[in-house]
Motif scaffolding. Structure first.
Motif, PDB file in Angstrom:
ATOM      1  N   GLU A   1      11.985  -8.893   3.412  1.00  0.00           N
ATOM      2  CA  GLU A   1      11.064 -10.018   3.335  1.00  0.00           C
ATOM      3  C   GLU A   1      11.365 -10.958   4.491  1.00  0.00           C
ATOM      4  OE1 GLU A   1       9.895 -11.601  -0.633  1.00  0.00           O
ATOM      5  OE2 GLU A   1      11.613 -10.425  -1.336  1.00  0.00           O
TER       6      GLU A   1
ATOM      7  N   MET B   1       4.326 -11.026   2.399  1.00  0.00           N
ATOM      8  CA  MET B   1       4.245  -9.588   2.681  1.00  0.00           C
ATOM      9  C   MET B   1       5.639  -9.014   2.850  1.00  0.00           C
ATOM     10  SD  MET B   1       2.140  -7.650   5.703  1.00  0.00           S
ATOM     11  CE  MET B   1       0.601  -8.399   5.151  1.00  0.00           C
ATOM     12  N   ARG B   2       5.856  -7.853   2.216  1.00  0.00           N
ATOM     13  CA  ARG B   2       7.161  -7.205   2.286  1.00  0.00           C
ATOM     14  C   ARG B   2       7.031  -5.853   2.979  1.00  0.00           C
ATOM     15  NH1 ARG B   2       9.319  -7.046  -3.810  1.00  0.00           N
ATOM     16  NH2 ARG B   2       7.594  -5.548  -3.930  1.00  0.00           N
ATOM     17  N   THR B   3       8.089  -5.457   3.685  1.00  0.00           N
ATOM     18  CA  THR B   3       8.196  -4.093   4.213  1.00  0.00           C
ATOM     19  C   THR B   3       9.214  -3.367   3.359  1.00  0.00           C
ATOM     20  OG1 THR B   3       7.685  -4.823   6.463  1.00  0.00           O
ATOM     21  CG2 THR B   3       8.737  -2.675   6.214  1.00  0.00           C
TER      22      THR B   3
ATOM     23  N   LYS C   1       6.353  -2.757  -7.304  1.00  0.00           N
ATOM     24  CA  LYS C   1       5.456  -2.739  -6.155  1.00  0.00           C
ATOM     25  C   LYS C   1       4.421  -3.850  -6.241  1.00  0.00           C
ATOM     26  CE  LYS C   1       2.496   0.341  -3.427  1.00  0.00           C
ATOM     27  NZ  LYS C   1       1.893   1.693  -3.320  1.00  0.00           N
ATOM     28  N   GLN C   2       4.118  -4.455  -5.076  1.00  0.00           N
ATOM     29  CA  GLN C   2       3.073  -5.464  -4.973  1.00  0.00           C
ATOM     30  C   GLN C   2       1.950  -4.927  -4.084  1.00  0.00           C
ATOM     31  OE1 GLN C   2       4.904  -9.074  -3.543  1.00  0.00           O
ATOM     32  NE2 GLN C   2       6.500  -9.036  -5.124  1.00  0.00           N
ATOM     33  N   SER C   3       0.746  -5.424  -4.275  1.00  0.00           N
ATOM     34  CA  SER C   3      -0.416  -4.891  -3.561  1.00  0.00           C
ATOM     35  C   SER C   3      -0.345  -5.090  -2.054  1.00  0.00           C
ATOM     36  CB  SER C   3      -1.699  -5.536  -4.092  1.00  0.00           C
ATOM     37  OG  SER C   3      -1.661  -6.947  -3.904  1.00  0.00           O
ATOM     38  N   THR C   4       0.420  -6.090  -1.621  1.00  0.00           N
ATOM     39  CA  THR C   4       0.496  -6.395  -0.186  1.00  0.00           C
ATOM     40  C   THR C   4       1.660  -5.705   0.518  1.00  0.00           C
ATOM     41  OG1 THR C   4       1.762  -8.390  -0.703  1.00  0.00           O
ATOM     42  CG2 THR C   4      -0.633  -8.636  -0.450  1.00  0.00           C
ATOM     43  N   ASP C   5       2.428  -4.915  -0.221  1.00  0.00           N
ATOM     44  CA  ASP C   5       3.610  -4.276   0.371  1.00  0.00           C
ATOM     45  C   ASP C   5       3.226  -3.265   1.451  1.00  0.00           C
ATOM     46  OD1 ASP C   5       5.328  -5.665  -1.280  1.00  0.00           O
ATOM     47  OD2 ASP C   5       5.492  -4.046  -2.763  1.00  0.00           O
ATOM     48  N   ILE C   6       4.018  -3.233   2.524  1.00  0.00           N
ATOM     49  CA  ILE C   6       3.922  -2.180   3.536  1.00  0.00           C
ATOM     50  C   ILE C   6       5.012  -1.156   3.212  1.00  0.00           C
ATOM     51  CG2 ILE C   6       4.144  -1.613   5.979  1.00  0.00           C
ATOM     52  CD1 ILE C   6       3.257  -4.490   6.580  1.00  0.00           C
TER      53      ILE C   6
END
Length: 396
Positions: free
Chosen positions: A24, A1-3, A39-44
């Motif tokens: 990360e 997961m990334r912010t 962009k990834q689906s889990t990004d905040i």
């Protein structure tokens, strides 16, 4: 997961760019411009709303905040003071002691070292700054003269053996034994700093030749031009302006140093030789009008007026009530320093001084994710320490 921070004005080392930052785990993994990233689906995603994204502030000289002092003889007091400063953008801190009884000093050192192990809702505690007790009585300022001492090599070596987390020590270099102590500090990786000193230029030069590299609260608690046998001698203050290799810390609250002097120091030293510091006491982050500098049991009373602390009778300042956001506000609004350079004085310069610039002090790939967001008036909206957000006033 990334912010991922987007829509930010990112304060880099020498410029401001528009874009975002990817975090990360606890590191910065990417800095991008114009919000272009995969962009990834889990990004905040955090929309910075056009505010400034800055490296977290690094305060290398502070005695307390939130009605707590680092010498209050409790781990809770260390945490309260540190967390209070964190609200205002300080992501790394160096708790500072005062001249005191030896037992009080040892208790404080132990409590700070224990607090260094706590990570929940805390800034990084980089190490400890010992201020005193080897000072000139003529320049004691808010330091309690009852606790000033002659230099004893067995004593300072015993203190360091007890607390190897000491990273900085402020000493008056004209005191017998100070040059030997300077060499010992340099050998042991401790930053040797000149402060509360009545030295003249020649003594400052010898101090630099023997390991001293910084000046503590520049122009406060130090000698100025004087006459001896009709001859003019530079004091520590003028020596700090003249000697290019010395890094100076300044209390940029607009009170300890007037705006005109802030401008002179900036013009003479340049941003890369200035560390902004709060030198705050327990009243920082509060609205009290009476307080104590030092421990709650043995400290001295001070009066808070017009945004600064005074010793009774205004015989000297009694420490500052500043938080780090105020330092940037003062330098940009009153001293006309460009924002990029003001931020540098509170991020990469103290990081280099503490020798932690490989992983702190700037927005760069691979560095610790110590990040803050603030608006045009330097009101801090978000604080992230090593990838964890501890303050967030952004409404998405």
């Amino acid at each position: 997961m990334r912010t991922i921070f987007i829509n930010a004005k990112i304060i880099m080392l020498n410029r401001i760019i528009t874009g975002g930052v990817i975090v990360e785990n606890d590191k910065i993994s990417l800095v991008f411009e114009n919000d272009i990233f995969d962009k990834q689906s889990t990004d905040i995603i955090i929309d910075a709303k056009g505010w400034y994204l800055s490296p977290g502030f690094i305060d290398i000289h502070t005695h307390g905040a939130g009605n707590s002092d680092f010498m209050d003889n409790s781990i809770e007091a260390v945490c309260t003071a540190s967390r209070t400063h964190m609200k205002y953008g300080t992501t790394s801190i160096v708790p500072t002691t005062l001249s005191s009884h030896e037992k009080e000093l040892f208790d404080s050192l132990r409590n700070i070292e224990e607090a260094m192990k706590i990570t929940e809702n805390m800034p990084n505690i980089i190490g400890i700054h010992v201020e005193g007790p080897y000072f000139s009585p003529e320049q004691s300022g808010a330091q309690d003269k009852r606790h000033l001492k002659h230099i004893d090599s067995n004593e300072y070596k015993r203190i360091f053996e007890y607390c190897p987390s000491i990273v900085r020590w402020t000493v008056a270099p004209e005191i017998p034994g100070a040059l030997e102590m300077g060499r010992w500090m340099h050998k042991n990786g401790i930053i040797a700093s000149i402060g509360h000193s009545n030295a003249v230029y020649e003594e400052v030069v010898r101090a630099c030749e023997n390991g001293f590299s910084t000046l503590t609260h520049f122009f406060n608690g130090m000698s100025r031009i004087t006459r001896k046998n009709a001859l003019i001698h530079l004091g520590v203050s003028e020596s700090g302006l003249l000697l290019d290799d010395l890094t100076v810390e300044i209390i940029a609250d607009g009170k300890h140093l007037p705006p005109s002097l802030l401008k002179l120091i900036y013009k003479t030293k340049g941003a890369d030789r200035i560390c902004l510091v709060t030198d705050s006491m327990r009243a920082a982050g509060t609205d009290v009008t009476d307080s104590i500098i030092g421990s709650s049991d043995t400290g001295q009373k001070v009066e808070i007026e017009d945004g600064v602390a005074y010793m009774p009778g205004r015989k000297s300042f009694g420490g500052s009530v500043s938080t780090t956001d105020r330092l940037i506000r003062t330098m940009t609004k009153l001293a006309d320093v460009p924002l990029v350079e003001a931020v540098r004085m509170l991020t990469i310069v103290p990081a280099r001084t503490l020798k932690v610039d490989k992983y702190k002090g700037s927005i760069m790939i691979g560095k610790d994710a110590d990040i803050i967001l603030f608006d045009d008036n330097i009101n801090v909206k978000l604080v992230m320490v090593k990838g964890k957000i501890w303050k967030n006033e952004i409404v998405q």
